[in-house]
Every structure is written in structure tokens, then in C-alpha cells.
Design a protein around this motif. Sequence first.
Motif, mmCIF file in Angstrom:
data_model
loop_
_atom_site.group_PDB
_atom_site.id
_atom_site.type_symbol
_atom_site.label_atom_id
_atom_site.label_comp_id
_atom_site.label_asym_id
_atom_site.label_seq_id
_atom_site.Cartn_x
_atom_site.Cartn_y
_atom_site.Cartn_z
ATOM 1 N N VAL A 275 -1.724 1.287 -1.146
ATOM 2 C CA VAL A 275 -3.031 0.868 -1.432
ATOM 3 C C VAL A 275 -4.120 1.527 -0.965
ATOM 4 O O VAL A 275 -5.276 1.914 -1.723
ATOM 5 N N ALA A 276 -4.286 1.928 0.383
ATOM 6 C CA ALA A 276 -5.052 2.661 1.155
ATOM 7 C C ALA A 276 -5.431 4.174 0.423
ATOM 8 O O ALA A 276 -6.448 4.694 0.382
ATOM 9 N N LEU A 277 -4.258 4.633 -0.035
ATOM 10 C CA LEU A 277 -4.373 5.818 -0.703
ATOM 11 C C LEU A 277 -4.990 6.074 -1.969
ATOM 12 O O LEU A 277 -5.284 7.231 -2.343
ATOM 13 N N ASP A 278 -5.362 4.958 -2.666
ATOM 14 C CA ASP A 278 -6.029 4.772 -3.767
ATOM 15 C C ASP A 278 -7.378 5.463 -3.344
ATOM 16 O O ASP A 278 -8.270 5.898 -4.443
ATOM 17 N N GLU A 279 -7.869 5.472 -2.163
ATOM 18 C CA GLU A 279 -9.413 5.855 -1.866
ATOM 19 C C GLU A 279 -9.633 6.788 -0.789
ATOM 20 O O GLU A 279 -10.712 7.280 -0.639
ATOM 21 N N VAL B 41 2.996 -6.373 -6.415
ATOM 22 C CA VAL B 41 1.979 -6.143 -6.326
ATOM 23 C C VAL B 41 1.524 -5.010 -7.236
ATOM 24 O O VAL B 41 0.345 -4.676 -7.837
ATOM 25 N N ARG B 42 2.161 -3.645 -7.276
ATOM 26 C CA ARG B 42 1.975 -2.592 -7.854
ATOM 27 C C ARG B 42 2.612 -2.215 -9.244
ATOM 28 O O ARG B 42 2.781 -1.154 -9.698
ATOM 29 N N ILE C 53 -5.795 -1.321 5.701
ATOM 30 C CA ILE C 53 -5.913 -0.341 7.030
ATOM 31 C C ILE C 53 -5.793 -1.207 8.176
ATOM 32 O O ILE C 53 -5.086 -1.121 9.195
ATOM 33 N N VAL C 54 -6.376 -2.559 8.055
ATOM 34 C CA VAL C 54 -6.366 -3.511 9.448
ATOM 35 C C VAL C 54 -4.897 -3.848 9.428
ATOM 36 O O VAL C 54 -4.326 -3.923 10.337
#
Length: 302
Positions: A30-34, A267-268, A222-223
Amino acid sequence: MTQKTLSPRAWADLALLAFFWGGVFLAVRVALDEIGPLTAVLFRVTIGAAALWGIVWFKREPVPRGKGFVIGAAGMGIFNNIAPFCLMAWAQLHIPSGLTSIFNATTALFGVVLGAIAFADERLTLRKAIGVLVGFGGVAWAIGPDALHDFDLTSLAQLAVLAGTLSYAVAGIWGRKRLAGVSPLVAAAGMLTASTAILLPIALWVEGLPTFAYSAATWAAIVYYALVATALAYLLYFRVLAMAGSGNLMLVTLLIPPVAITLGALVRGETLPHSAYAGFVILTLGLAVLDGRILKLGKTKV
């Protein structure tokens, strides 16, 4: 020496640890999308280090002084954090998170082989050799026979994950040699701190200064992977290790993929080829042979 048994409390902690680590693959994806892979890992080790040092301070844990601890922590930072985290984060841009978690279970196989080379008390018995061969057969099946023939980014990503698991195994040897006698909590905090110091200039040079203008989903990811799947997971890891021993702790590598596969699908919408599931079954059999308890049960008189 008899192997420790798993109490209901240990099973519960082991399952919780598997859930924490199974979720990290989805959170990173999920974080790697941004953000880039190096920046994603930098957030993980930096926030994780800060959290663990807070616990060290609260518990008044003694912190070693001198070059030996610094070298030990730096080596662990490279082998146990920077190399595997970055390789697997990059790989998740090209393969499903569930597949990454399956290959992650090969850490135990590499650990057995390298441990036999490095330490006299970890010799490679016939049972362990069979378990390793079966396990790697499962990995080969999961990769698929055409992966190297039709070499592409997908194939390279799978090899990157395997290189990461090899690095994890090297870290186990390094930690035993360089950090013996150091509190596990302090060792983990030192390792993450060294990872931050080494990775910070590299991440800034390659991916630039983080903008911090991320979506709520990215910050939540991230958290999660920094505090829950790193700092909190390390505390749980050492508690299970103390209660059940390292042999039982290896079982977590079998519990992580089902969690990661399920979360990735829900989720994905990720799907895996049938060869991946078949390979995981074979890999599980290899790890079970390594563990040895199935063979002991077969010899038990009823």
C-alpha cells in the motif's frame, strides 16, 4: 535435549506474530503506491528504532559501549533489515504480496545450510538435508519452470525475494557471532538505528527528500509496518522465543503466507498461480521434515 512444547499462550502469541508479519506485506505494498522502496524501508527502521529505544529507556536496559556493539549492530542492520527489506519492497512492485510471503519462508532453509557451514553444533544431518532439498523443491515449483527461461521483471523480483531470505539467514549467523550476550531488545534497537544511519543517505540520494504529503492510507500503512510489524513484533518475537524455543518459533514462517495471501486477495484483489500454492505445500513439507516432530510422532507408540 528435548524440544519445548507450545502452550496455549505460546500458540496465541505465535498466531498474533504471524498476523502482524503477514500483514506487513500488504502494508508495504500500500505504501509503495506513493513512496519508493528505499523510503518505505527508511520509515520502517527509523520509526521502529525510536519506539524500541523508548522501551529500552523505560525498562532501564543496559546498553553496551564500544566498537564491538556498533559493528555487530551495523552488520545486523545490513543483513537483517536493509538488504531483505529493500529487496522485498522492490519485488512487491512486480509480484503479489502473497507470493513474496511464500518465498520469505525459505529463510529457514538457508539458515540450516549456512548454520551448518558456520557452526560445529549445527551440523547438517540426513533429516535436515532431506528437509532442505524438499523445501527448495517447493520453491522451484512455486517459481515455475518457465520463469528463468522467459526471464523478465517477474522472475527478477522472485530472485530478489530469495536473495533477501538468504540475507536473513546470514544475519542469524552474524548476530550469533557478534551480538552474543546483548539483550535482545537492545540488539534490535541498535540494529534498527544502524539501519537508519546507513540507509538515510542512500534513500535521499536515490529517491530524494520525502514529501510527507501522503494519503491517510499510506500513513496508516507506514505506522502499521513500523510500529506494529516491527517494534511490537520484535517484542512478541522474543517472548515466544523465551516461552517456546527457536524450533517452535520457526513455525511462524508457515503461518505468515496464509495471512498475507488472504489480505492481499481481500484488499488488493491479488491472485496467485496454482503453482505457487503447490510450491507452498511442498515447502511446508520440507520445513516439517526440518522441524522433525512429524517423524517423531510416527515413531510414538499408541
